[in-house]
Design a protein around this motif. Structure first.
Motif, PDB file in Angstrom:
ATOM      1  N   LEU A 261       0.800  -1.223   0.000  1.00  0.00           N
ATOM      2  CA  LEU A 261       0.000   0.000   0.000  1.00  0.00           C
ATOM      3  C   LEU A 261       0.836   1.277   0.000  1.00  0.00           C
ATOM      4  CD1 LEU A 261      -2.480  -1.210   2.788  1.00  0.00           C
ATOM      5  CD2 LEU A 261      -2.758  -1.406   0.304  1.00  0.00           C
ATOM      6  N   THR A 262       2.148   1.165   0.059  1.00  0.00           N
ATOM      7  CA  THR A 262       2.974   2.364   0.203  1.00  0.00           C
ATOM      8  C   THR A 262       2.827   3.339  -0.964  1.00  0.00           C
ATOM      9  OG1 THR A 262       4.537   1.150   1.588  1.00  0.00           O
ATOM     10  CG2 THR A 262       5.300   3.221   0.620  1.00  0.00           C
ATOM     11  N   PRO A 263       2.835   2.902  -2.231  1.00  0.00           N
ATOM     12  CA  PRO A 263       2.655   3.876  -3.318  1.00  0.00           C
ATOM     13  C   PRO A 263       1.354   4.679  -3.196  1.00  0.00           C
ATOM     14  CG  PRO A 263       3.507   1.820  -4.186  1.00  0.00           C
ATOM     15  CD  PRO A 263       3.147   1.559  -2.765  1.00  0.00           C
ATOM     16  N   ALA A 264       0.263   4.005  -2.822  1.00  0.00           N
ATOM     17  CA  ALA A 264      -1.005   4.731  -2.643  1.00  0.00           C
ATOM     18  C   ALA A 264      -0.905   5.719  -1.495  1.00  0.00           C
ATOM     19  CB  ALA A 264      -2.136   3.735  -2.387  1.00  0.00           C
ATOM     20  N   ALA A 265      -0.206   5.334  -0.422  1.00  0.00           N
ATOM     21  CA  ALA A 265      -0.031   6.244   0.710  1.00  0.00           C
ATOM     22  C   ALA A 265       0.825   7.442   0.325  1.00  0.00           C
ATOM     23  CB  ALA A 265       0.600   5.485   1.884  1.00  0.00           C
ATOM     24  N   MET A 266       1.831   7.233  -0.493  1.00  0.00           N
ATOM     25  CA  MET A 266       2.665   8.336  -0.965  1.00  0.00           C
ATOM     26  C   MET A 266       1.818   9.344  -1.742  1.00  0.00           C
ATOM     27  SD  MET A 266       5.955   6.015  -2.132  1.00  0.00           S
ATOM     28  CE  MET A 266       6.795   7.301  -3.058  1.00  0.00           C
ATOM     29  N   GLU A 267       0.991   8.849  -2.623  1.00  0.00           N
ATOM     30  CA  GLU A 267       0.121   9.757  -3.394  1.00  0.00           C
ATOM     31  C   GLU A 267      -0.841  10.505  -2.482  1.00  0.00           C
ATOM     32  OE1 GLU A 267      -1.355   6.846  -6.305  1.00  0.00           O
ATOM     33  OE2 GLU A 267      -0.366   8.083  -7.826  1.00  0.00           O
ATOM     34  N   ARG A 268      -1.343   9.821  -1.477  1.00  0.00           N
ATOM     35  CA  ARG A 268      -2.259  10.474  -0.538  1.00  0.00           C
ATOM     36  C   ARG A 268      -1.553  11.579   0.238  1.00  0.00           C
ATOM     37  NH1 ARG A 268      -6.806   6.848   2.169  1.00  0.00           N
ATOM     38  NH2 ARG A 268      -6.871   6.443  -0.065  1.00  0.00           N
ATOM     39  N   ALA A 269      -0.236  11.449   0.442  1.00  0.00           N
ATOM     40  CA  ALA A 269       0.541  12.473   1.137  1.00  0.00           C
ATOM     41  C   ALA A 269       1.015  13.577   0.192  1.00  0.00           C
ATOM     42  CB  ALA A 269       1.743  11.834   1.828  1.00  0.00           C
ATOM     43  N   GLY A 270       0.542  13.566  -1.032  1.00  0.00           N
ATOM     44  CA  GLY A 270       0.887  14.637  -1.968  1.00  0.00           C
ATOM     45  C   GLY A 270       2.176  14.437  -2.721  1.00  0.00           C
ATOM     46  N   VAL A 271       2.686  13.206  -2.739  1.00  0.00           N
ATOM     47  CA  VAL A 271       3.937  12.916  -3.433  1.00  0.00           C
ATOM     48  C   VAL A 271       3.664  12.727  -4.918  1.00  0.00           C
ATOM     49  CG1 VAL A 271       5.842  11.271  -3.636  1.00  0.00           C
ATOM     50  CG2 VAL A 271       4.939  11.867  -1.371  1.00  0.00           C
ATOM     51  N   CYS A 272       4.452  13.371  -5.740  1.00  0.00           N
ATOM     52  CA  CYS A 272       4.388  13.175  -7.191  1.00  0.00           C
ATOM     53  C   CYS A 272       5.193  11.932  -7.526  1.00  0.00           C
ATOM     54  CB  CYS A 272       4.942  14.397  -7.920  1.00  0.00           C
ATOM     55  SG  CYS A 272       5.044  14.193  -9.709  1.00  0.00           S
ATOM     56  N   MET A 273       4.521  10.888  -7.987  1.00  0.00           N
ATOM     57  CA  MET A 273       5.187   9.622  -8.233  1.00  0.00           C
ATOM     58  C   MET A 273       6.023   9.696  -9.511  1.00  0.00           C
ATOM     59  SD  MET A 273       4.229   8.014  -5.587  1.00  0.00           S
ATOM     60  CE  MET A 273       4.860   6.384  -5.950  1.00  0.00           C
ATOM     61  N   LEU A 274       7.247   9.191  -9.432  1.00  0.00           N
ATOM     62  CA  LEU A 274       8.161   9.200 -10.573  1.00  0.00           C
ATOM     63  C   LEU A 274       8.222   7.841 -11.256  1.00  0.00           C
ATOM     64  CD1 LEU A 274      11.141  11.221  -9.051  1.00  0.00           C
ATOM     65  CD2 LEU A 274       9.347  12.059 -10.590  1.00  0.00           C
ATOM     66  N   PHE A 275       8.456   6.796 -10.471  1.00  0.00           N
ATOM     67  CA  PHE A 275       8.521   5.453 -11.065  1.00  0.00           C
ATOM     68  C   PHE A 275       8.283   4.411  -9.993  1.00  0.00           C
ATOM     69  CE2 PHE A 275      12.857   6.877 -10.129  1.00  0.00           C
ATOM     70  CZ  PHE A 275      13.329   5.878  -9.295  1.00  0.00           C
ATOM     71  N   GLN A 276       7.910   3.228 -10.459  1.00  0.00           N
ATOM     72  CA  GLN A 276       7.681   2.093  -9.570  1.00  0.00           C
ATOM     73  C   GLN A 276       8.282   0.855 -10.233  1.00  0.00           C
ATOM     74  OE1 GLN A 276       3.650   1.698  -8.264  1.00  0.00           O
ATOM     75  NE2 GLN A 276       4.009  -0.125  -7.036  1.00  0.00           N
ATOM     76  N   ARG A 277       9.015   0.089  -9.443  1.00  0.00           N
ATOM     77  CA  ARG A 277       9.757  -1.079  -9.900  1.00  0.00           C
ATOM     78  C   ARG A 277      10.867  -0.681 -10.868  1.00  0.00           C
ATOM     79  NH1 ARG A 277       4.599  -2.845  -9.410  1.00  0.00           N
ATOM     80  NH2 ARG A 277       4.101  -2.429 -11.590  1.00  0.00           N
ATOM     81  N   VAL A 278      12.040  -1.228 -10.616  1.00  0.00           N
ATOM     82  CA  VAL A 278      13.234  -0.944 -11.413  1.00  0.00           C
ATOM     83  C   VAL A 278      13.895  -2.268 -11.752  1.00  0.00           C
ATOM     84  CG1 VAL A 278      15.505   0.160 -11.400  1.00  0.00           C
ATOM     85  CG2 VAL A 278      13.556   1.327 -10.386  1.00  0.00           C
ATOM     86  N   ALA A 279      14.472  -2.366 -12.927  1.00  0.00           N
ATOM     87  CA  ALA A 279      15.040  -3.617 -13.428  1.00  0.00           C
ATOM     88  C   ALA A 279      16.412  -3.880 -12.821  1.00  0.00           C
ATOM     89  CB  ALA A 279      15.117  -3.588 -14.947  1.00  0.00           C
ATOM     90  N   ILE A 280      16.439  -4.213 -11.523  1.00  0.00           N
ATOM     91  CA  ILE A 280      17.670  -4.657 -10.864  1.00  0.00           C
ATOM     92  C   ILE A 280      17.339  -5.834  -9.962  1.00  0.00           C
ATOM     93  CG2 ILE A 280      18.797  -2.404 -10.894  1.00  0.00           C
ATOM     94  CD1 ILE A 280      18.075  -2.099  -7.936  1.00  0.00           C
TER      95      ILE A 280
END
Length: 404
Positions: A261-280
């Motif tokens: 649930l962290t990405p949804a919580a970040m958006e709720r806190a006004g965070v502008c999302m840049l990316f999710q999941r990275v190929a490493i």
């Protein structure tokens, strides 16, 4: 929001959104390890005068023409100059002045001989070899020339720079403010160190691993608390961190499950999302965003994954925040001590110890490199990258490494 980026793309995107913190002037004795916020240009020569590198005698080189062990030049001693003193009598033909280490070269002298290479009395000194002008004289500006650029904004102040600043009389250099890094944990399964876990629970190791990583940089780590699997609770802690810190790092709640649930919580806190999941590997599960220039870095709950992602993506962004002109780690070739048997469809980062032998730099990886194997990070001081698309890698293969 981007998804499944190559780590280089993700890192560049994050770095574009982060700027350096504000600056302050602090006493030089508190500046070790701080990041310089101004260029340093020498306003004077160091040393400011020609001086002696030894305890000895200063004289005219011409007066030693033909001197030898059998026929020394005998010079009359005019006076003695201690370090911090100045000459009152010019050196003329057939004379010398006794000088201490660091003392100014007296007017008329153009060479110095060490005490132990002479015979001397209270009034005379015998020199047993011929000298040329300039011998054993430290010239004004030999260390630093006036107008020379000695350091650039964004450099970390090391002992050499601290001493040079003191030599120039710079007692309160401008430095970037130390970042405050908020750390929060998520997951109803977590308990703190002082509690015995119940069935299904684990102790909160990520909190302490990341705090140690932040402390090692000389920054301030602020523990924001632990949230259960609840969007509102996570958002509250993210908001708390953004209001009191310069960046926020969280662990847990970023993979593809129902309780991530962290990405949804970040958006709720006004965070502008840049990316999710990275190929490493490890560390693929993550989510990154910014609010008002403050990065929010949501890492995996698996300890080894969180640390790998921290060093590859989070730390460069935090170093840019701290003012570093070169926030990316310096890379170097490192040969793999042991073979690695797994294929690497995505870029894989191995942790290990640096060894230098036989003219080569080696990475000696520990036995366990899994996502949850934190203990194998003990004593590791570097990482090396197996490129994406690689199959099993043989011992001795040269990889790109960087120090932690």
């Amino acid at each position: 929001m981007e998804e499944n980026l190559e780590y280089q793309q993700a890192r560049a995107l994050l770095l574009e959104q982060v700027g350096a913190l504000d600056t302050e002037r602090i006493p030089l004795e508190q500046c070790g390890g701080r990041v310089l916020a101004e260029d340093i240009v020498a306003g004077e020569d160091i040393p400011p005068f020609d001086r002696s590198p030894y305890d000895g005698y200063a004289f005219r080189a011409a007066d030693t023409a033909g001197a030898s062990a059998d026929a020394p030049a005998i010079l009359r001693v005019l006076e003695e100059i201690p370090a911090g003193g100045v000459s009152h009598i010019p050196v003329t033909a057939g004379t010398a002045v006794r000088v201490m280490t660091g003392a100014p070269i007296p007017l008329g002298a153009d060479a110095v001989v060490m005490y132990e290479k002479t015979h001397f009395t209270q009034d005379t000194v015998a020199v047993f070899q011929q000298f040329t002008p300039g011998t054993n004289i430290v010239r004004a500006g030999e260390d630093v020339r006036r107008g020379e650029v000695l350091a650039r904004r964004g450099m970390r102040i090391d002992p050499g720079l601290a001493g040079t600043l003191a030599s120039l009389g710079i007692g309160r250099p401008a430095v970037y403010r130390l970042p405050r890094i908020g750390i929060l944990s998520t997951g109803s399964e977590l308990v703190e160190v002082g509690r015995k876990p119940e069935p299904g629970q684990i102790r909160n190791a990520n909190r302490y691993a990341l705090t140690a990583a932040v402390d090692r940089e000389g920054w301030e780590a602020v523990y924001l608390g632990a949230a259960g699997d609840d969007v509102e609770e996570i958002a509250r802690l993210v908001e708390q961190g953004l209001s009191s810190c310069d960046a926020v790092i969280s662990t847990g709640g970023v993979s593809a499950g129902d309780f991530d649930l962290t990405p949804a919580a970040m958006e709720r806190a006004g965070v502008c999302m840049l990316f999710q999941r990275v190929a490493i590997k490890p560390g693929m599960s993550c989510a990154y965003g910014v609010r008002a220039g403050k990065p929010v870095c949501a890492l995996s709950g698996n300890p080894a994954s969180a640390l790998t992602n921290f060093y590859v993506l989070t730390l460069p962004a935090l170093r840019k925040l701290a003012g570093y002109c070169e926030p990316l780690p310096a890379e170097f070739p490192a040969s793999l001590e042991y073979g690695f048997g797994k294929a690497s469809p995505a870029a894989r980062f191995l942790r290990g110890r640096l060894e230098i032998r036989d003219g080569r730099t080696w990475i000696v990886p520990p036995g366990g490199q899994g996502n949850v194997v934190l203990s194998s990070a003990i004593g590791c001081d570097m990482m090396a990258e197996i490129p994406a698309g690689s199959g099993p890698v043989a011992a001795g293969t040269e990889l790109r490494g960087f120090m932690l």
